[in-house]
Design a protein around this motif. Sequence first.
Motif, short mmCIF file in Angstrom:
data_model
loop_
_atom_site.label_atom_id
_atom_site.label_comp_id
_atom_site.label_asym_id
_atom_site.label_seq_id
_atom_site.Cartn_x
_atom_site.Cartn_y
_atom_site.Cartn_z
N TYR A 4 0.84 -1.19 0.00
CA TYR A 4 0.00 0.00 0.00
C TYR A 4 0.88 1.25 0.00
CZ TYR A 4 -3.03 3.73 1.69
OH TYR A 4 -3.70 4.90 1.83
N GLY A 6 0.19 5.13 0.32
CA GLY A 6 -0.79 6.19 0.59
C GLY A 6 -0.29 7.55 0.13
N VAL A 7 -1.10 8.56 0.39
CA VAL A 7 -0.77 9.92 -0.03
C VAL A 7 0.53 10.38 0.62
CG1 VAL A 7 -1.53 12.33 0.07
CG2 VAL A 7 -3.20 10.51 -0.41
N GLU A 104 -2.60 5.35 -3.76
CA GLU A 104 -3.29 6.60 -4.03
C GLU A 104 -2.97 6.95 -5.46
OE1 GLU A 104 -3.03 10.30 -4.34
OE2 GLU A 104 -1.33 9.77 -5.57
N ARG A 317 3.38 0.28 3.03
CA ARG A 317 2.92 -0.54 4.14
C ARG A 317 2.32 -1.79 3.53
NH1 ARG A 317 -0.86 4.00 6.37
NH2 ARG A 317 -1.94 2.27 7.33
N ASP A 320 -3.71 -6.44 4.63
CA ASP A 320 -4.31 -7.78 4.51
C ASP A 320 -5.61 -7.69 3.71
OD1 ASP A 320 -5.68 -6.39 6.50
OD2 ASP A 320 -6.04 -8.17 7.73
N LEU A 321 -5.43 -7.29 2.44
CA LEU A 321 -6.58 -7.07 1.56
C LEU A 321 -7.15 -8.39 1.06
CD1 LEU A 321 -8.04 -4.60 0.29
CD2 LEU A 321 -6.44 -4.74 -1.61
N TYR B 4 -10.85 1.28 6.37
CA TYR B 4 -10.32 0.04 5.81
C TYR B 4 -10.68 -1.12 6.73
CZ TYR B 4 -7.04 -3.65 4.60
OH TYR B 4 -6.49 -4.86 4.24
N GLY B 6 -9.77 -4.98 6.81
CA GLY B 6 -8.95 -6.05 6.23
C GLY B 6 -9.50 -7.42 6.61
N VAL B 7 -8.79 -8.44 6.18
CA VAL B 7 -9.21 -9.82 6.42
C VAL B 7 -9.32 -10.10 7.93
CG1 VAL B 7 -8.57 -12.24 6.16
CG2 VAL B 7 -8.23 -10.63 4.26
N ASP B 9 -9.73 -7.96 10.39
CA ASP B 9 -10.84 -7.22 11.00
C ASP B 9 -12.18 -7.86 10.67
OD1 ASP B 9 -9.35 -5.19 12.24
OD2 ASP B 9 -9.22 -4.03 10.38
N VAL B 90 -15.02 -1.49 -2.73
CA VAL B 90 -15.06 -0.11 -2.26
C VAL B 90 -16.49 0.40 -2.30
CG1 VAL B 90 -14.40 2.27 -2.89
CG2 VAL B 90 -12.69 0.43 -2.94
N LEU B 102 -13.02 0.81 2.14
CA LEU B 102 -12.30 -0.21 1.36
C LEU B 102 -12.32 -1.46 2.20
CD1 LEU B 102 -10.21 -1.26 -0.83
CD2 LEU B 102 -8.44 -0.33 0.67
N GLU B 104 -11.76 -5.91 2.40
CA GLU B 104 -11.54 -7.23 1.83
C GLU B 104 -12.90 -7.75 1.41
OE1 GLU B 104 -11.66 -10.89 2.35
OE2 GLU B 104 -13.64 -10.43 3.13
N ARG B 317 -9.48 0.40 10.26
CA ARG B 317 -8.35 1.33 10.33
C ARG B 317 -8.65 2.44 9.33
NH1 ARG B 317 -4.15 -3.13 8.84
NH2 ARG B 317 -2.88 -1.37 8.21
N ARG B 318 -7.82 3.49 9.36
CA ARG B 318 -8.02 4.59 8.42
C ARG B 318 -6.84 4.67 7.47
NH1 ARG B 318 -12.21 7.98 9.95
NH2 ARG B 318 -13.20 7.18 11.83
N LEU B 319 -7.14 4.82 6.18
CA LEU B 319 -6.10 4.89 5.16
C LEU B 319 -6.10 6.26 4.48
CD1 LEU B 319 -6.36 1.55 3.12
CD2 LEU B 319 -4.79 2.09 4.98
N LEU B 321 -5.96 7.17 1.47
CA LEU B 321 -6.08 6.76 0.09
C LEU B 321 -6.30 7.95 -0.83
CD1 LEU B 321 -6.21 4.04 -1.47
CD2 LEU B 321 -8.68 4.05 -1.14
#
Lengths: 349, 349
Positions: A4, A6-7, A104, A317, A320-321, B4, B6-7, B9, B90, B102, B104, B317-319, B321
């Motif tokens: 990942y 990010g911005v 991003e 980073r 775990d998508l 975000y 993920g798997v 979470d 998304v 976003l 998984e 979590r916060r991304l 993006l």
Amino acid sequence: MTLYVGVEDLSRLVAAIGVEPFITGIAERIEADFRRWEEFDKAPRYASHSPDGVIELMPAADRARFSFKYVNGHPKNTRHGLQTVAAFGVLSDVDTGYPVLLSEMTLLTALRTAATSALVARYLAPPASRVMALIGLGAQSEFQALGFRALLGIDRLQIWDIDPAATDKFRANMAGLGFDVVAARSAPDAVLGADIVTTVTADKARATILSDNMIGSGTHINAVGGDCPGKTELAPAILSRGTVFVEYPEQTRIEGEIQQMPADFPVTEIWRVITGDAPGRSSADEITIFDSVGFGIEDFSALSYLYDLLGAGDYTRRLDLIAEPADPRDLFGLVRAPVVARHAERQHA
Amino acid sequence: MTLYVGVEDLSRLVAAIGVEPFITGIAERIEADFRRWEEFDKAPRYASHSPDGVIELMPAADRARFSFKYVNGHPKNTRHGLQTVAAFGVLSDVDTGYPVLLSEMTLLTALRTAATSALVARYLAPPASRVMALIGLGAQSEFQALGFRALLGIDRLQIWDIDPAATDKFRANMAGLGFDVVAARSAPDAVLGADIVTTVTADKARATILSDNMIGSGTHINAVGGDCPGKTELAPAILSRGTVFVEYPEQTRIEGEIQQMPADFPVTEIWRVITGDAPGRSSADEITIFDSVGFGIEDFSALSYLYDLLGAGDYTRRLDLIAEPADPRDLFGLVRAPVVARHAERQHA
């Protein structure tokens, strides 16, 4: 795990490499990918329109990698402190279908659009161009300026925006970067004497940023802002007078300046100019027009360039998508296991 | 910032809520969204095919939210310890075009597919169905079983897979969950006496998992595995004998079991059954077939359900993006600022 960027990470990476080298790197990748245009799986982007804007998905793939970009276009967003165009994208491995990079792409799109504009101008603009008119001083403008200097040596900018605050922002950002920046009093004033005219305005409307009488012979027009149905910047007469170059006709006829023209209006695909299959500029008097709307292969090139940069340095980073159960057929184990774990905790408590 | 999930979470969240209540929650959302089918912006999914698989983008939108799912299908992946089907998705705000979530979606797709299958069966299966044949015991199978129990009370499973290890995995996962699980000796053996037959195999091939002579009158077939060009599970004769229900004909004619039939083969859109516009099962003898391929609105429903759950609990979590410069037109400030910051550090050093 998926990488990942990010911005914050991409901003640091671009600043570390430098905006001009970064744009040059993407442009080289786009040029190489346009040369092998026929190897790509291509499609017009998917667009979901709403009263205030559009959300688009832009895919592209070769035999090894698949990419797509998510991008919106909401001109009213700036009133609420949001970006007109925001984007993110993914690069995947075709053999497994797994995403390898999520990035991003708001910043990356500005960089790749500048890279595409400048690359195409290198094939179409008058030789030894020095002066560029830049009309529309929003989020894309500085990147356009730096791209044209990096690839063509443009160092004099004649700038114009209907909003003086945008002009102030542009001047402040470009201060000390070595450009000769002249603020024009109007769009016709900005265009006067320019070798290249770049239009990069944001309104989702049929605007006439350039009228026919403003454009002298021999000019190269880099028309970036007209990029969705109902959003154009050029008077149709200019398109009839000049030679029009496009990325992907199937998409440009829907979204570009040529949406104003008949369905059989003649255009040249820019990849054919890059491979030498089709002529670019044929005389010093010719008006060349790059009717740019942005195409998925450019995002593919930008994401590939970024991905190949990430080996060194701390700019990513891991997310775990994608589920990775020990036995791939045991997806259910992921939701069963936590229950067991909690039961176990309770027994130990 | 974009939320975000993920798997890790989502696994915790699903385990905390319970698989059956989670599937029921998604099914209720899908049912409500199918009832307002005509409000959605719809399109067949975009598919990029390669020798070993396919990568797809599945968009859907109503007036408030836009969603898309990225999903692959690579049957050979399991040989390398990877998922056949992996996905993420998304959810966005239509007014601004910004992504708000976003997530998984490998796990979420298994849950929403089970939710769709069971929801549709509630409209089509014989009343008081108790026995389901389950053919194909891969990653989706346990979710199908739990979905059918949650929505229809199915508690007897007659299972079959060509791979005994898949059968062992399924049995181990279902142990103690209160099902009566009978391992069949063959597909025909599994189907014998079943009210509902679910096929959820993974091979990307024209397989005949069910032949015509296996299917008795009155059966409901939930055909989940045949979902892309060249990938089918049912003998065409079954389709001719039964009544076929689909999600979105434009997509199903390309991807579903009915790719084997003429382009005008009659089908009923399942949303019309849910709204009462079209009949579902019309007699006890009728063979009903849900030719399921998965549609973007189901992912929209699943993502919306998930998003609305996230207010409470620590599952996100916060991304960064999407770029959020203080002045939205000053995107360039993001790459200029880090340079200034480094210069400042150097001066202080």
